[in-house]
Design an enzyme around this catalytic site. Structure first.
Site, mmCIF file in Angstrom:
data_model
loop_
_atom_site.group_PDB
_atom_site.id
_atom_site.type_symbol
_atom_site.label_atom_id
_atom_site.label_comp_id
_atom_site.label_asym_id
_atom_site.label_seq_id
_atom_site.Cartn_x
_atom_site.Cartn_y
_atom_site.Cartn_z
ATOM 1 C CB CYS A 139 -0.938 -0.074 1.205
ATOM 2 S SG CYS A 139 -1.229 1.419 2.115
ATOM 3 C CB CYS B 135 1.191 2.001 4.136
ATOM 4 S SG CYS B 135 -0.480 1.373 4.111
#
Lengths: 173, 624, 122
Positions: free
Chosen positions: A74, A77
């Site tokens: 991700c 993130c």
């Protein structure tokens, strides 16, 4: 009789038009604010390191816990990671990381490269546990207090503003 | 260059509208029944210049003139010519221009085609219609100008959303606009009718064709929209009770009610004010729908790029419209001596209106309720298909029965309907229903009731047709095809088969009676996108029927978008519908397979339904 | 009379075969759940990460023996009522569920009275 009908009809239309006007200035976007104030009673997460489970029992001595849902795949993130690193230094706050639908090796690499801000690390291979936390896309973070009551929910990557807010809340104690 | 031409033409139109209003006002003061020649000329000139204005915009799209911000945002030099043209009305600003065109052309046609009617009525209609035109022209000029320019001129456009590159979607807005913007003309006429006290039968006659035209186009517009959703969205459904879809359905209910109440007004001079209310309601709902869609207060599949200032403008416009019509209604209303008698056609028209109002209010409530809750209580809810299905479907059952019985009643006269025949039809319907259950081997209470009641309507309409006692072919056709429409929707909804699973290349999967094999995946480069085409073999183990379906995953460049193209095999008995989508971080593909019985008949019934409207339009034109 | 007898028999048959059928339908639940990351889709229509996860969770809950309503309550507690396409019948949504039927009833009465008034006149 006629007068009553006239007045009600007029009020009816005015009401509708006023509501239309009000909603023009509202955002119609969805948020999960409704989780705020609710007690997370049955926390049960598979630990990342071993076969054990992380439960409310493990978190009860923390003044505040930030539950952060993340994954190595991700991209946002990575953006929020420095803020988590900074927050891990806070004295009143512990961070619980939940590794979401990830491969073990990739997750470990991610933490090796960028640092590990998590005091506890759990995993959610199929994403099933995350549903119990009202997660619908990562990264998301939930700040809970000593009594497991949700104080705030952060959807999307944490930013500087969120960082300061969390610091402020946890330092009030 | 084109921007200047467009802007001057828009400006010219404002002046023409003002002139028409001014001359019409002067003409009203003269006490003969003649309308100034120059009003006709101006009205013709108005229609021509707005059309030229529209063609200016189309040519800007055709030659990819990116100095226009509208062209820059919505087109791309590599787009096929057809989609360059349809891009003109595929965006907010361009579609508003289409609005004004329809307002203007209808205004002109109404003026020239109603010369048997009194001057006052026609002029008031013209004035009010031109006020509407002015409202939208100002909206375009001050808020949503399609001729705005961008500096410096970009080299390339931002492109048209690939999901919008579909023939059904390209023709869908013009059809719908003729439908619900067309309803403006009987809004104006209804206002004029109240102002000039021109009512009852002649009024009904003057607007009937217009109501029929807008109804036919609205029906077709909704149909084409559904076809687009079915073929393009890749979910296998054709109606999602999405707020934007509802916005097109609301005026349709009002039009359908109006269509029926006009019959009473024409034949029996009753329900005048009710008819007026329906005329006003139809266009008000159209504008409300536009407000909801364009202001961005709805959360929907089809949202336009949103901007609250648009909302404010339409809201002011809407408020003026509503207050003017409510005020006029209150001052002109007087209780009428109605002539409705039980078990007559009037009663059944009233019943039709009663149900239409129920559908309308349910859909309106479902659409607005979340907005109201959010605005007043800050609580967010969703109202979706399960709500509408559970509220509306049981009522449709009763409605269909009335619809079957209604047309057999006579005007005025009390006459008992042939009960024995009705019972026979009902028994027939139930027996056919049994056969259907036996064939599909699946059932539920409500689907049975829907199938029985629609069969009831179908059979009685067929009886009507065979008896030929009253050769109202258009009505029989419309009612018959409506019965078929509900019948096929019922069958399709209840007996569809849906399989959802994951598959990787070369893998075989057997679910119930079906065997699926993902045989091949191929990558192709097309002019403006890349595509992965899957080759799926679907075999029905019992019938040994074998199909090859080729779903696609497309990757577009401008703008970067991923779309899933369903592979659909249609025949007269059923559709096979299959979509394939990639699963993130996995070699598996998600496959969604559906077998939808009698799908094509839903489209055919709807076309037949609107054809009934066409027939009625021709008959009406011949009689006048 | 004959017709009425046939009719009753048919109706009785038809209801008895229908009422026996009561199973929990996974797809029906999927259709009632809004895919929060999509635009106006149910999770049944969507293939997003979120929809896939939610489908697994629904399956688990069914296997645990939860009823349809319990599943909806569980999810709306976490995500709010926004996730349900069929709003719950409660104080806030009362008007939404009640008003259509009220209008149906009122409309019926109006039609009835208009017609009856005129029957009396003639």
């Amino acid at each position: 009789m006629q007068k009553i009908i006239k007045i009600t009809t007029s009020i009816f239309f005015i009401f509708i038009l006023v509501v239309f006007y009000i909603s023009l200035n509202n955002t119609s976007d969805y948020d999960t604010e409704n989780l705020v104030g609710i007690k997370l009673e049955k926390i049960k997460l598979e630990s990342f390191e071993n076969k054990k489970y992380l439960t409310n029992e493990n978190l009860k001595k923390n003044n505040f816990t930030l539950i952060n849902f993340w994954a190595s795949w991700c991209a946002p993130c990575r953006v929020e990671h420095p803020f988590l690193m900074e927050l891990s230094q806070e004295k009143n706050l512990k961070i619980l990381g939940v590794n979401f639908k990830d491969k073990r090796n990739n997750a470990l690499n991610f933490l090796d490269n960028l640092g590990n801000p998590y005091h506890y690390l759990a995993k959610d291979d199929q994403g099933k546990q995350s549903i119990g936390f009202g997660i619908y896309g990562i990264p998301e973070s939930i700040l809970i207090d000593k009594d497991f009551i949700v104080i705030k929910k952060f959807v999307g990557p944490l930013n500087l503003e969120d960082l300061n807010e969390i610091k402020k809340i946890t330092n009030l104690l | 260059m084109l921007s200047n031409i467009g802007n001057s033409l828009l400006f010219l139109n404002v002046i023409i509208s003002l002139l028409i209003i001014y001359y019409s006002y002067n003409c009203l003061k003269i006490s003969n029944n003649l309308i100034f020649k120059k009003i006709y000329n101006l009205s013709l000139f108005q229609s021509t210049s707005i059309l030229i204005c529209f063609f200016t915009l189309i040519s800007a799209f055709l030659i990819s003139d990116f100095s226009l911000i509208n062209v820059y945002q919505n087109s791309h030099s590599l787009k096929p010519v057809f989609y360059k043209i349809s891009g003109t009305w595929g965006n907010h600003e361009g579609s508003l221009l289409l609005w004004v065109i329809i307002l203007t052309i209808f205004s002109f046609l109404f003026l020239i085609s109603n010369n048997k009617h009194p001057k006052d009525y026609r002029l008031y209609t013209l004035i009010i219609q031109n006020l509407l035109i002015l409202g939208f022209l100002f909206f375009i000029l001050f808020n949503s100008n399609p001729f705005g320019i961008v500096n410096p001129v970009p080299k390339e456009g931002l492109g048209l959303n690939p999901i919008l590159q579909d023939p059904a979607l390209a023709i869908h807005p013009p059809l719908l606009y003729v439908g619900f913007v067309g309803s403006s003309i009987y809004f104006s006429a209804a206002m004029a009718s109240m102002i000039s006290n021109y009512n009852d039968k002649p009024f009904a006659k003057s607007i009937k064709s217009w109501v029929l035209i807008s109804w036919v186009f609205q029906t077709l517009g909704i149909l084409v929209g559904s076809i687009w959703a079915y073929y393009e969205l890749g979910w296998g459904g054709f109606w999602f009770w999405d707020p934007v879809e509802n916005a097109s359905l609301l005026p349709w209910f009002a039009m359908t009610a109006l269509l029926h109440s006009l019959l009473v007004l024409e034949k029996r001079k009753a329900l005048y004010f009710w008819t007026i209310i329906l005329c006003l309601l139809t266009f008000t709902l159209s504008v409300t729908g536009t407000f909801l869609v364009r202001s961005g207060i709805l959360n929907s599949v089809h949202t336009f790029a949103n901007d609250p200032t648009r909302g404010i403008y339409i809201l002011i416009f809407l408020s003026i419209m509503i207050s003017a019509s409510v005020y006029l209604l209150f001052t002109k209303y007087k209780p009428e001596k109605s002539h409705v008698s039980a078990n007559s056609k009037e009663t059944f028209v009233l019943i039709n209106n009663w149900f239409m109002m129920f559908y309308l209010l349910t859909v309106l409530l479902g659409t607005l309720y979340p907005i109201f809750l959010d605005a007043l209580l800050k609580s967010k809810i969703s109202v979706g298909p399960p709500f509408y299905n559970s509220v509306i479907i049981p009522v449709v059952v009763v409605f269909l029965v009335f619809m079957a019985v209604g047309p057999q009643a006579k005007w005025i006269k009390n006459r008992f309907i042939n009960l024995k025949q009705l019972l026979a039809i009902l028994v027939g319907a139930i027996i056919i229903n049994f056969a259907i259950i036996y064939f599909f081997k699946s059932y539920s209470v409500i689907s049975n009731l829907i199938i029985i009641s629609s069969l009831f309507l179908i059979i009685s309409s067929l009886f009507d047709f065979l008896k030929k006692s009253e050769t109202n072919l258009s009505r029989i056709l419309s009612h018959l095809s409506f019965g078929f429409l509900i019948f096929f929707i019922g069958l399709n909804h209840n007996f569809s088969i849906e399989k959802d699973f994951n598959l990787k290349l070369g893998e075989t999967k057997i679910i119930d009676n079906y065997k699926f094999v993902l045989k091949d995946l191929e990558l192709y480069n097309q002019s403006n996108y890349k595509t992965i085409i899957g080759k799926l073999q679907v075999r029905n183990v019992i019938t040994n029927e074998e199909r090859i379906l080729k779903p696609e995953i497309r990757i577009y460049e401008n703008p970067q978008t991923l779309t899933y193209e369903a592979s659909i095999l249609t025949n007269f008995f059923k559709d096979h519908y299959l979509t394939m989508s990639n699963i993130d971080r996995s070699e598996y593909y998600n496959i969604k397979f559906q077998e939808k019985p009698l799908m094509i008949w839903i489209w055919i019934s709807t076309i037949a339904l609107s054809f009934g409207g066409f027939l009625s339009l021709f008959r009406n034109a011949k009689n006048n | 009379m004959k017709f009425k007898i046939i009719l009753t028999i048919l109706l009785v048959n038809f209801y008895s075969c229908v009422l026996s059928d009561e199973i929990i339908n996974e797809n029906k639940i999927h259709k009632n759940l809004r895919c929060l990351v999509c635009q106006g889709q149910s999770i049944s229509d969507s293939n997003s990460d979120f929809a896939i996860t939610l489908k697994i969770v629904v399956k688990d809950l069914i296997e645990q023996g939860k009823t349809e309503d319990e599943i909806y309550n569980f999810l709306s507690e976490k995500y709010g009522d926004w996730i349900l396409y069929k709003p719950k019948l409660n104080v806030v949504n009362f008007l939404l569920w009640f008003l259509p039927y009220f209008v149906l009833l009122l409309g019926g009465l109006i039609v009835f009275f208009i017609v009856r008034k005129n029957v009396k006149k003639t």
